[in-house]
Design a protein around this motif. Sequence first.
Motif, PDB file in Angstrom:
ATOM      1  N   ALA A 158      14.601 -25.082 -32.711  1.00  0.00           N
ATOM      2  CA  ALA A 158      14.340 -26.287 -31.916  1.00  0.00           C
ATOM      3  C   ALA A 158      14.445 -25.990 -30.425  1.00  0.00           C
ATOM      4  O   ALA A 158      13.635 -26.468 -29.621  1.00  0.00           O
ATOM      5  N   PHE A 159      15.446 -25.203 -30.050  1.00  0.00           N
ATOM      6  CA  PHE A 159      15.635 -24.815 -28.653  1.00  0.00           C
ATOM      7  C   PHE A 159      14.444 -23.984 -28.175  1.00  0.00           C
ATOM      8  O   PHE A 159      13.909 -24.205 -27.078  1.00  0.00           O
ATOM      9  N   ALA A 160      14.018 -23.018 -29.010  1.00  0.00           N
ATOM     10  CA  ALA A 160      12.875 -22.179 -28.664  1.00  0.00           C
ATOM     11  C   ALA A 160      11.609 -23.012 -28.519  1.00  0.00           C
ATOM     12  O   ALA A 160      10.809 -22.803 -27.593  1.00  0.00           O
ATOM     13  N   LEU A 161      11.411 -23.954 -29.427  1.00  0.00           N
ATOM     14  CA  LEU A 161      10.236 -24.822 -29.353  1.00  0.00           C
ATOM     15  C   LEU A 161      10.237 -25.623 -28.057  1.00  0.00           C
ATOM     16  O   LEU A 161       9.194 -25.795 -27.410  1.00  0.00           O
ATOM     17  N   GLY A 162      11.416 -26.115 -27.664  1.00  0.00           N
ATOM     18  CA  GLY A 162      11.505 -26.844 -26.403  1.00  0.00           C
ATOM     19  C   GLY A 162      11.112 -25.984 -25.218  1.00  0.00           C
ATOM     20  O   GLY A 162      10.367 -26.422 -24.327  1.00  0.00           O
ATOM     21  N   LEU A 163      11.582 -24.740 -25.181  1.00  0.00           N
ATOM     22  CA  LEU A 163      11.222 -23.835 -24.090  1.00  0.00           C
ATOM     23  C   LEU A 163       9.719 -23.559 -24.069  1.00  0.00           C
ATOM     24  O   LEU A 163       9.078 -23.567 -23.017  1.00  0.00           O
ATOM     25  N   ALA A 171      13.857 -18.035 -18.320  1.00  0.00           N
ATOM     26  CA  ALA A 171      14.790 -16.911 -18.344  1.00  0.00           C
ATOM     27  C   ALA A 171      16.182 -17.361 -18.786  1.00  0.00           C
ATOM     28  O   ALA A 171      16.830 -16.699 -19.617  1.00  0.00           O
ATOM     29  N   LEU A 172      16.651 -18.475 -18.241  1.00  0.00           N
ATOM     30  CA  LEU A 172      17.961 -18.996 -18.650  1.00  0.00           C
ATOM     31  C   LEU A 172      17.960 -19.342 -20.136  1.00  0.00           C
ATOM     32  O   LEU A 172      18.888 -18.992 -20.875  1.00  0.00           O
ATOM     33  N   GLY A 173      16.916 -20.035 -20.591  1.00  0.00           N
ATOM     34  CA  GLY A 173      16.852 -20.438 -21.986  1.00  0.00           C
ATOM     35  C   GLY A 173      16.759 -19.255 -22.934  1.00  0.00           C
ATOM     36  O   GLY A 173      17.407 -19.226 -23.984  1.00  0.00           O
ATOM     37  N   ALA A 174      15.939 -18.264 -22.580  1.00  0.00           N
ATOM     38  CA  ALA A 174      15.805 -17.080 -23.435  1.00  0.00           C
ATOM     39  C   ALA A 174      17.117 -16.310 -23.502  1.00  0.00           C
ATOM     40  O   ALA A 174      17.488 -15.776 -24.563  1.00  0.00           O
ATOM     41  N   LEU A 175      17.826 -16.242 -22.388  1.00  0.00           N
ATOM     42  CA  LEU A 175      19.124 -15.561 -22.376  1.00  0.00           C
ATOM     43  C   LEU A 175      20.122 -16.297 -23.269  1.00  0.00           C
ATOM     44  O   LEU A 175      20.867 -15.668 -24.037  1.00  0.00           O
ATOM     45  N   ALA A 176      20.138 -17.627 -23.168  1.00  0.00           N
ATOM     46  CA  ALA A 176      21.032 -18.410 -24.031  1.00  0.00           C
ATOM     47  C   ALA A 176      20.692 -18.207 -25.496  1.00  0.00           C
ATOM     48  O   ALA A 176      21.590 -18.056 -26.346  1.00  0.00           O
ATOM     49  N   LEU A 177      19.415 -18.173 -25.808  1.00  0.00           N
ATOM     50  CA  LEU A 177      18.966 -17.977 -27.187  1.00  0.00           C
ATOM     51  C   LEU A 177      19.395 -16.608 -27.708  1.00  0.00           C
ATOM     52  O   LEU A 177      19.969 -16.492 -28.805  1.00  0.00           O
ATOM     53  N   ALA A 178      19.137 -15.570 -26.930  1.00  0.00           N
ATOM     54  CA  ALA A 178      19.449 -14.209 -27.375  1.00  0.00           C
ATOM     55  C   ALA A 178      20.953 -13.993 -27.512  1.00  0.00           C
ATOM     56  O   ALA A 178      21.424 -13.433 -28.512  1.00  0.00           O
TER      57      ALA A 178
END
Length: 320
Positions: free
Chosen positions: A291-296, A161-168
Amino acid sequence: MSRPTADAGDRAAGAASRDRPASGLPVSLATVLGAIALVPTAGVLTLRLLRNAPIGLPPVGRAAAPTVTTLSAVVPALAAVGLAVDTDDRAERVALAAVGVFALVGAADAAVWLPAAAAVVVGTVAALALGLAERADARVGAIDSLGVAFAPIARPAAVAALGALALAWSLAASAGLGTTTLRPAGAVVAFATLAALPLARGVDGAVDLGLWAVAAFTVVVAAASAPFVAGAVALVAFGAGTVPLTLIALGIGGALAAVVADARRRAFAPAVAAALLLFAGVPATLPRAVAFALGLIVLVREWDGAGSESGTTAGGVADA
């Protein structure tokens, strides 16, 4: 076969496929693809760090920079496509393919950056949701409380959730939506994701916690000793010019601690995923975002890792 039964079968087949070794290797395909994507991602970060170092970028670095930059945009996208090919779950395959294919199109033509960024966000969120649903479905046995029901997904869901929020938020700011508020907010949440990794992954060994403290302290001391250089590094290398120093230190130290802790217990996929999240930095550009999305995605897919103790997940939750 009814639709719910078919969906359950797809998820079970997807779980089975990701448990198979990649070409006989003792690690999963997600680990292999993540490690391959990590190389150019880390290479770009290294070039950025050297460019802002007192010695400057050496000639060989200047010559390699265009190639490494291109690879950092293409290789993580191809890795997402590889994950899509590997999975047997149709919905997850579509989500992962959207991330990889649209990222490749966006890297090739800047005119389609906006739809490519939107597809990366939507595809990543869908892939994470499907991965978490698969973890929840994998739990068998009687469930007598909400706490037991959510235990398998609580920690990976928090990081996702934190990562997806940062991405969006980061990509929305880059698209011109709420730039003055979403850009700094996305950067803060991205480093909050890194800082949450050792807590979510159950890092509790003295060596690993000590590494977290030492790495965070080193970042603070280095920033205090050379504030202008540290500011340039934070902005150019990580895209974190608006993030408080304390959170940058906790994020970098936390990600390093998670990488070392997971590598020590032979959970190589989560270690690679944490490294991808760290080296990607704030996902405000398409290459960083992929790259961030792939890591998540790798982190959620391989949360338990290959080196988890029998009967206990890497997040500290007992298996049923």
